[in-house]
Every structure is written in C-alpha cells, then in structure tokens.
Write an enzyme that holds these catalytic residues in place. Structure first.
Site, PDB file in Angstrom:
ATOM      1  N   SER A 162      21.978  64.765 -14.080  1.00 20.17           N
ATOM      2  CA  SER A 162      20.733  65.489 -14.338  1.00 20.17           C
ATOM      3  C   SER A 162      19.896  64.734 -15.392  1.00 20.17           C
ATOM      4  O   SER A 162      19.565  63.568 -15.183  1.00 20.17           O
ATOM      5  CB  SER A 162      21.057  66.928 -14.772  1.00 20.17           C
ATOM      6  OG  SER A 162      19.924  67.752 -14.697  1.00 20.17           O
ATOM      7  N   ASP A 255      20.246  70.377  -3.513  1.00 25.81           N
ATOM      8  CA  ASP A 255      19.981  70.551  -4.943  1.00 25.81           C
ATOM      9  C   ASP A 255      18.838  71.546  -5.113  1.00 25.81           C
ATOM     10  O   ASP A 255      17.723  71.305  -4.647  1.00 25.81           O
ATOM     11  CB  ASP A 255      19.611  69.199  -5.559  1.00 25.81           C
ATOM     12  CG  ASP A 255      19.521  69.229  -7.080  1.00 25.81           C
ATOM     13  OD1 ASP A 255      19.403  70.329  -7.646  1.00 25.81           O
ATOM     14  OD2 ASP A 255      19.547  68.140  -7.685  1.00 25.81           O
ATOM     15  N   HIS A 289      23.432  70.815  -7.101  1.00 27.23           N
ATOM     16  CA  HIS A 289      23.077  69.963  -8.236  1.00 27.23           C
ATOM     17  C   HIS A 289      24.277  69.530  -9.066  1.00 27.23           C
ATOM     18  O   HIS A 289      24.359  68.384  -9.497  1.00 27.23           O
ATOM     19  CB  HIS A 289      22.083  70.722  -9.130  1.00 27.23           C
ATOM     20  CG  HIS A 289      21.562  69.930 -10.282  1.00 27.23           C
ATOM     21  ND1 HIS A 289      20.697  68.872 -10.120  1.00 27.23           N
ATOM     22  CD2 HIS A 289      21.789  70.043 -11.624  1.00 27.23           C
ATOM     23  CE1 HIS A 289      20.401  68.359 -11.310  1.00 27.23           C
ATOM     24  NE2 HIS A 289      21.050  69.047 -12.229  1.00 27.23           N
TER      25      HIS A 289
END
Length: 344
Positions: A162, A255, A289
């Site tokens: 991320s 995601d 994600h």
C-alpha cells in the site's frame, strides 16, 4: 491449511485482522468440533461443549532468530536476523497507514534474510501519522542497513504494501543501494494525506474527493475511487524511470482500497516511455488489497486509520488466499534472483 486461511471473524468480533502483535510468541488457534451447526451471530450464549478440541500454534519466528529494536540516529525499526552467523541478504519491509506489523519481516528472516522492518510513523518517538515525511529519513535507513556488518554487500531489497509500496519506489529513485523492489497494491503517486519533502521539494499529491465515499448498509466505508485518477495527471507519478533495480509490481484485481492496477499501469507506462524494461507485473483475479504471507486469513473489512473507520479492502476469500500462497515463493525467488543479478 484451509482451516486457517478460511477463518473469518464472528459478527460481533472487534479485531478483524488475525495478525500477532508480538511475533516472538506463537499465535494460538483453538479448533473445536461440534455436533451440528453453531450460529456465531449468537456469541457464546447457548454454545454446547465441543465434541473435541485442540490448540494449534502458529509460529512466525524460528528459535534462534534475533529481534533487535533499531534506534540509529533518527531511524527507527525492528531488525530480524537469522540464527546463523551471516552475513545475510538484506530486505527492508514496510506496510502502509502506520501499521506496525512485524510478522512479514519475521517470516523473511526464516527464509535467510536480514529483514529490517522500517518504521516511519506510529512507533517509538516517531510521529503518530505519516502526514509529514522526508526523503533523507529513508536514505539514512538504507545507508545504515546496507552497511550493517551482518548484511551482505551489494544493496538491499525492499518490500512495501500500500503506502509502503509507494515508499519503496521512492527509495529506489533515491539511491543505488536498492537491488530489488516488491510493490504490493501500492500507490505510484503521493496521496493528499502526506506532505513528502523529496530532496527539498514537496511532491505533488493526487486529489481526493470525500463525496465519493460511500457508507454501506453494514456500516463500513467503500472508499474506492475517492483518489483522483492518476491517468489524468500522469506528471504526478513518481519518477520510476530513474530506478535502476528490478521492480515487481503485484496487483489484486478486486482491490477495493485503491485502483492499484491503474497505479501499476501508470508506473510501468512511465518506465517504458523512458526505455526501461526492469519491471514485472503479477495480477491476481479475485484478490483484495491486503495481501499477506500464505495461510493468513483473508481480511475483507477492518479499521483504516486515515478515514478513521472500517473500510472494505475487497477480495473473495478463496481467490485471495490462493493468491497469497502463490505470491510468497515468487516474491522470495525474485528477491534472491535480483540480488544475484546485482552481483554479476
């Protein structure tokens, strides 16, 4: 391992991510066999005694692995060293949004790496959030770690999830002491939540539109597409064309936190526009994600510190966990092979 990766939190359970806070202690999972179906929405009230039960210990660190809290100048983090004498190939590990998980670094040390879990906020005397960062902190971290007596010469790898993926790319533009980057569902431009001082200049940020946030019927937030499309502002992309080492972009096609597939596309397009071919792309249909090491339970909804609420991370459990199982050996091989290539 389906008993473990398929685990899901009960409806009233507050903790949604099954990640140990202290990796030096085993994570205990109690397995129970009942006669008939148990409705977890009712809590423990009325649950009969199990027919059989046992406790499974999940260990994230080998006996003999050394965990060392790092305070070098202003650099903060936790270093994991294998029990052997060394020196070892070095890897820097980072997560996003102030998450200070250490399990991946601990597991990397079990693969023979000196793994440095680099913290940049919400740890020790660092600021609580990543609102203000500067490039010198990260070059200081790379300089210290790559020169460590138990780290093999020739540079170190970086793994980032991320926002940590964005930091990994930035570090690759700052120094030639990085020999491999693994980018996991990251950004390729700076989000508006962070003011980043890059060699004396503030990086431009992607726009954010709070009106695009959706409150779902279950109470969590749906935040996909709240960040502006990087394709409309490609000049804000990190200067990835200056990265010399191999980069492995890993994207989850379900995601729900950000358009990581589009972020990877823009970064790769920029590299190719400058004649660079030092990139690979792995895409996982149905994955969300939060890609973790294999056999970690899929976390679809949990607390996100930036909006201060629970959000949907995406992913279909079976596909997501299959992606985690497939990714881990590929990532380890990429880090090792990139290191060998850098020594040629």
């Amino acid at each position: 391992m389906g008993l473990l990766w398929s685990l899901q939190p009960a409806a009233a359970q507050r903790v949604k991510r099954m990640i140990p806070r202290d990796v030096t202690k085993p994570l205990e999972v109690q397995l129970c066999v009942y006669d008939g179906h148990i409705d977890t929405r009712r809590g423990q009230d009325g649950v009969p005694a199990p027919l059989a039960s046992c406790v499974v210990e999940r260990r994230f660190i080998r006996d003999g692995v050394r965990r060392i809290v790092v305070r070098e100048g202003r650099v903060r983090g936790v270093l994991y060293l294998p029990e052997e004498e060394g020196p070892f190939p070095g890897v820097i590990d980072m997560y996003g949004s102030g998450a200070n998980f250490e399990h991946r670094a601990a597991l990397l040390s079990c693969q023979g790496f000196a793994a440095f879990r680099l913290m940049y906020c919400n740890f020790d005397d660092l600021p609580k959030a990543e609102t203000h960062l500067d490039s010198e902190y990260f070059t200081d971290a790379v300089d210290w770690f790559s020169s460590h007596s138990l780290v093999q010469p020739g540079g170190v790898g970086v793994v980032g999830t991320s926002f940590g993926g964005l930091l990994a790319l930035i570090m690759g533009t700052l120094t030639d002491k990085i020999n491999a980057i693994v980018w996991l569902n990251g950004f390729s431009a700076m989000p508006v939540s962070t003011q980043f001082n890059y060699k004396g200049k503030i990086l431009p940020t992607l726009g954010f539109d709070i009106s695009r946030v959706k409150v779902m019927e279950e109470g969590h937030l749906y935040i996909l597409d709240t960040v502006d499309d990087l394709a409309l502002e490609p000049e804000k992309c990190i200067q990835v064309e200056t990265i010399a080492c191999p980069v492995l972009f890993v994207v989850s096609e379900d995601d729900k936190n950000l358009r990581s597939d589009k972020m990877a596309e823009q970064a790769i397009a920029r590299m190719e526009a400058h004649g660079k071919t030092n990139h690979q792309l792995l895409a996982y249909p149905g994955a969300g994600h939060l890609l973790e090491p294999p056999y970690m339970p899929h976390c679809k909804i949990s607390f996100h510190p930036i909006p201060g609420a629970e959000v949907d991370w995406g992913g279909e459990t079976r596909a997501h966990c299959a992606a985690q199982e497939d990714l881990w050996p590929r990532m380890i091989a990429f880090l090792r092979n990139s290191r060998l290539h850098s020594q040629l």
